[in-house]
Design a protein around this motif. Structure first.
Motif, mmCIF file in Angstrom:
data_model
loop_
_atom_site.group_PDB
_atom_site.id
_atom_site.type_symbol
_atom_site.label_atom_id
_atom_site.label_comp_id
_atom_site.label_asym_id
_atom_site.label_seq_id
_atom_site.Cartn_x
_atom_site.Cartn_y
_atom_site.Cartn_z
ATOM 1 N N THR A 22 0.836 -1.193 0.000
ATOM 2 C CA THR A 22 0.000 0.000 0.000
ATOM 3 C C THR A 22 0.874 1.248 0.000
ATOM 4 O OG1 THR A 22 -1.732 -1.146 1.233
ATOM 5 C CG2 THR A 22 -1.757 1.262 1.282
ATOM 6 N N GLY A 23 0.537 2.212 -0.852
ATOM 7 C CA GLY A 23 1.298 3.446 -0.917
ATOM 8 C C GLY A 23 2.630 3.307 -1.624
ATOM 9 N N GLU A 24 2.707 2.412 -2.596
ATOM 10 C CA GLU A 24 3.986 2.150 -3.266
ATOM 11 C C GLU A 24 4.583 3.422 -3.870
ATOM 12 O OE1 GLU A 24 5.807 -0.878 -6.665
ATOM 13 O OE2 GLU A 24 3.923 -1.350 -5.641
ATOM 14 N N ASP A 25 3.738 4.354 -4.270
ATOM 15 C CA ASP A 25 4.247 5.609 -4.840
ATOM 16 C C ASP A 25 5.090 6.384 -3.830
ATOM 17 O OD1 ASP A 25 2.981 5.018 -7.180
ATOM 18 O OD2 ASP A 25 1.340 6.442 -6.930
ATOM 19 N N HIS A 26 4.703 6.356 -2.556
ATOM 20 C CA HIS A 26 5.488 7.054 -1.535
ATOM 21 C C HIS A 26 6.895 6.472 -1.444
ATOM 22 C CE1 HIS A 26 1.818 9.007 -0.346
ATOM 23 N NE2 HIS A 26 1.279 7.907 0.162
ATOM 24 N N PHE A 27 6.983 5.162 -1.513
ATOM 25 C CA PHE A 27 8.286 4.502 -1.403
ATOM 26 C C PHE A 27 9.133 4.777 -2.636
ATOM 27 C CE2 PHE A 27 5.346 2.158 1.278
ATOM 28 C CZ PHE A 27 6.064 2.072 2.475
ATOM 29 N N ALA A 28 8.520 4.712 -3.806
ATOM 30 C CA ALA A 28 9.269 4.956 -5.044
ATOM 31 C C ALA A 28 9.796 6.390 -5.088
ATOM 32 C CB ALA A 28 8.380 4.674 -6.253
ATOM 33 N N ARG A 29 8.972 7.337 -4.660
ATOM 34 C CA ARG A 29 9.386 8.740 -4.699
ATOM 35 C C ARG A 29 10.548 8.993 -3.724
ATOM 36 N NH1 ARG A 29 4.889 10.565 -3.794
ATOM 37 N NH2 ARG A 29 4.976 10.800 -1.535
ATOM 38 N N ASN A 30 10.443 8.475 -2.520
ATOM 39 C CA ASN A 30 11.492 8.726 -1.534
ATOM 40 C C ASN A 30 12.800 8.039 -1.912
ATOM 41 O OD1 ASN A 30 9.694 10.233 -0.096
ATOM 42 N ND2 ASN A 30 9.481 8.825 1.618
ATOM 43 N N ALA A 31 12.712 6.848 -2.479
ATOM 44 C CA ALA A 31 13.929 6.160 -2.914
ATOM 45 C C ALA A 31 14.604 6.940 -4.038
ATOM 46 C CB ALA A 31 13.605 4.742 -3.368
ATOM 47 N N ALA A 32 13.807 7.440 -4.973
ATOM 48 C CA ALA A 32 14.367 8.206 -6.089
ATOM 49 C C ALA A 32 15.031 9.492 -5.594
ATOM 50 C CB ALA A 32 13.270 8.522 -7.103
ATOM 51 N N GLN A 33 14.387 10.165 -4.650
ATOM 52 C CA GLN A 33 14.969 11.403 -4.115
ATOM 53 C C GLN A 33 16.279 11.145 -3.380
ATOM 54 O OE1 GLN A 33 11.821 13.135 -1.759
ATOM 55 N NE2 GLN A 33 10.728 13.941 -3.551
ATOM 56 N N ALA A 34 16.410 9.963 -2.766
ATOM 57 C CA ALA A 34 17.645 9.620 -2.058
ATOM 58 C C ALA A 34 18.723 9.108 -3.004
ATOM 59 C CB ALA A 34 17.353 8.571 -0.991
ATOM 60 N N GLY A 35 18.349 8.808 -4.246
ATOM 61 C CA GLY A 35 19.302 8.213 -5.175
ATOM 62 C C GLY A 35 19.556 6.745 -4.872
ATOM 63 N N ALA A 36 18.570 6.089 -4.254
ATOM 64 C CA ALA A 36 18.703 4.687 -3.855
ATOM 65 C C ALA A 36 17.960 3.786 -4.838
ATOM 66 C CB ALA A 36 18.149 4.487 -2.449
ATOM 67 N N THR A 37 18.368 2.541 -4.886
ATOM 68 C CA THR A 37 17.687 1.516 -5.669
ATOM 69 C C THR A 37 16.547 0.933 -4.853
ATOM 70 O OG1 THR A 37 19.728 0.930 -6.821
ATOM 71 C CG2 THR A 37 17.967 -0.701 -6.829
ATOM 72 N N LEU A 38 15.408 0.707 -5.492
ATOM 73 C CA LEU A 38 14.253 0.140 -4.799
ATOM 74 C C LEU A 38 13.937 -1.227 -5.393
ATOM 75 C CD1 LEU A 38 12.103 0.700 -2.615
ATOM 76 C CD2 LEU A 38 10.631 1.603 -4.429
ATOM 77 N N TRP A 39 13.996 -2.256 -4.563
ATOM 78 C CA TRP A 39 13.656 -3.615 -4.988
ATOM 79 C C TRP A 39 12.271 -3.974 -4.470
ATOM 80 C CZ3 TRP A 39 18.672 -6.611 -3.215
ATOM 81 C CH2 TRP A 39 19.735 -6.285 -4.087
ATOM 82 N N ARG A 40 11.403 -4.455 -5.368
ATOM 83 C CA ARG A 40 10.132 -5.061 -4.970
ATOM 84 C C ARG A 40 10.369 -6.556 -4.753
ATOM 85 N NH1 ARG A 40 6.875 -5.513 -8.854
ATOM 86 N NH2 ARG A 40 8.362 -4.908 -10.488
#
Length: 464
Positions: A227-245
């Motif tokens: 739930t709220g996957e957009d929040h996680f994707a946005r914050n990871a992108a702003q940090a310059g981090a890779t996000l794994w599902r």
């Protein structure tokens, strides 16, 4: 014993002052906030809380062999080991930041509505097979638990695993920035603390804050479809981090497939970016297998040797109150102890587990789920389908569980009482040889009373 805190490091971390008349040597090998569990060589920090004041126990700490005692109130004791600071909680946080800054290993931060402690413990087993691993004990995931974990961090460890919890807006990010994780794991977004947070989306936004503390090039790991996957994707992108599902769809970067689940545990094929293998966990339940998937993904993101990590994970076993299985009542009844805490998601998972492991009558014993606010009635009554599917008889306690109990078919109603102390003898008297009983409720519901009643030598079991 590893030296954690010297005199110079304590002064540098806290900007405090020892008595000016001495240069007494300090060799702190641990950090404590409780004299009941203090070991000789610990640095004792006299925290002031709502119900206790550590300054009242300074003498006891010194008598028990504390290497140093950190205070911010007059204590009437002249001792060269007493370090005076402006505020002891701030000093603990400063010690945490100092210890984290000198640490050169890899750090994993774990948050989520449910499953934090299980994933942390799984990571501990996996990473300990690869190198020295420091980890949060129990559920030390709040405003004092997180800094206490970091203040105890040995500089020469290879890995550190920290839980990060919350029940109000604005709590995750300050703790996450203190932890400074290289890898961040979010186990779930569910309705835990819903009454305090107001909505599931608010919970998701708060949990996603952990990703803002990742460094550029760090790794965030979230369940597929969270739930709220957009929040996680946005914050990871702003940090310059890779996000794994992580999930069971083949397009997930972390993929668990070909899974088998039974009462002994789970086996599944695990595919990670650059590694593929088979994992086994000696803990039953699909939710435990999903937790294991997240833990192994985090270990891989830390650079751990995966053959060793998988072998280490196989040594994990659920702890007391968190899914531990035991034989009770003259060895004739199986107890599934889930008594430590509860939320709607974790109760459903525990009921599914009851249905998986039981071979005889399935007995569910449930206490109130707390911190649900105006959502409490709905969230308790919404457990009815899971109970119909996985329980043969149900016992409940607490005012919120009364709303659920009253909706149960009479064939499922075992009994209700106002609290767990009154419920315990009722459950004990009703059990029969061959039963499997699952006990669960929020920490404040004190379901441990029921577990203790079933474990006592005085417990007797009725005929099958």
């Amino acid at each position: 014993m590893t030296l954690l805190w010297s005199r110079a490091d304590l002064l540098a971390a806290t900007s405090g002052r020892f008595p000016s008349s001495t240069s007494h040597n300090i060799a702190g090998t641990g950090v404590s906030i409780d004299t009941r569990t203090l070991n000789a060589g610990d640095v004792f920090i006299a925290l002031r809380g709502e119900r206790s004041n550590g300054h009242e126990h300074v003498a006891a700490a010194l008598h028990s062999g504390a290497a140093a005692v950190v205070v911010h109130e007059p204590c009437g004791i002249d001792d060269p080991r007493i370090l005076h600071v402006a505020d002891t909680l701030d000093a603990l946080r400063d010690m945490a930041r100092f210890a984290r800054a000198r640490f050169a290993g890899r750090v994993v931060g774990v948050t989520g509505s449910v499953g934090k402690t299980s994933v942390k413990d799984m990571l501990r087993h996996a990473l300990q097979a690869c190198g020295a691993t420091h980890y949060a004990v129990a559920s030390y995931n709040n405003h004092w638990g997180v800094p206490l974990t970091l203040a105890r961090l040995p500089a020469d460890a290879a890995y550190c695993v920290s839980e990060i919890g919350m029940n109000h807006v604005g709590e995750i990010l300050p703790l996450a920035r203190m932890v400074r994780p290289d890898v961040a794991v979010v186990t779930t977004v569910a309705s835990s603390h819903l009454g305090l947070m107001g909505s599931i989306d608010a919970i998701a936004r708060e949990k996603a804050e952990i990703l803002r503390a990742l460094p550029a090039g760090g790794t965030g790991i979230i369940p597929d479809g969270i739930t709220g996957e957009d929040h996680f994707a946005r914050n990871a992108a702003q940090a310059g981090a890779t996000l794994w599902r992580a999930g069971h769809n083949a397009d997930c970067p972390v993929y668990a497939g070909d899974a088998t689940h039974d009462a002994r545990g789970s086996r599944f094929e695990l595919r990670l970016p650059g590694w593929r293998g088979v994992a086994h966990i000696n803990a039953p339940g699909r939710h435990m297998a999903d937790n294991a998937m997240l833990a192994l993904a985090a270990a891989y993101a830390c650079g751990a040797d995966m053959d060793h990590a998988v072998a280490g994970l196989a040594t994990f076993a659920p702890g007391a109150g968190r899914g531990a299985m035991a034989r009770v009542m003259q060895d004739k009844v199986a107890l599934l102890d889930e008594s430590y805490n509860a939320s709607p998601a974790s109760v459903r998972a525990a009921l599914d587990l009851l249905g998986l492991v039981a071979t005889g009558r399935r007995v569910a014993v449930l206490g109130d789920m707390l911190e649900l606010g105006t959502f409490a009635r709905h969230e308790h009554q919404a457990l009815l389908p899971a109970l119909r599917a996985n329980a043969d008889i149900v016992f409940c306690c607490g005012p919120n569980m009364k709303t659920l109990f009253d909706t149960l078919p009479s064939s499922l109603q075992g009994g209700w009482t106002p609290d767990s102390e009154q419920l315990a003898p009722l459950v004990r008297a009703a059990l029969r040889a061959g039963d499997t009983v699952m006990v669960k409720g929020s920490h404040g519901s004190r379901m441990r009373h029921v577990v203790t009643a079933l474990q006592t030598d005085a417990a007797r079991v009725g005929p099958a």
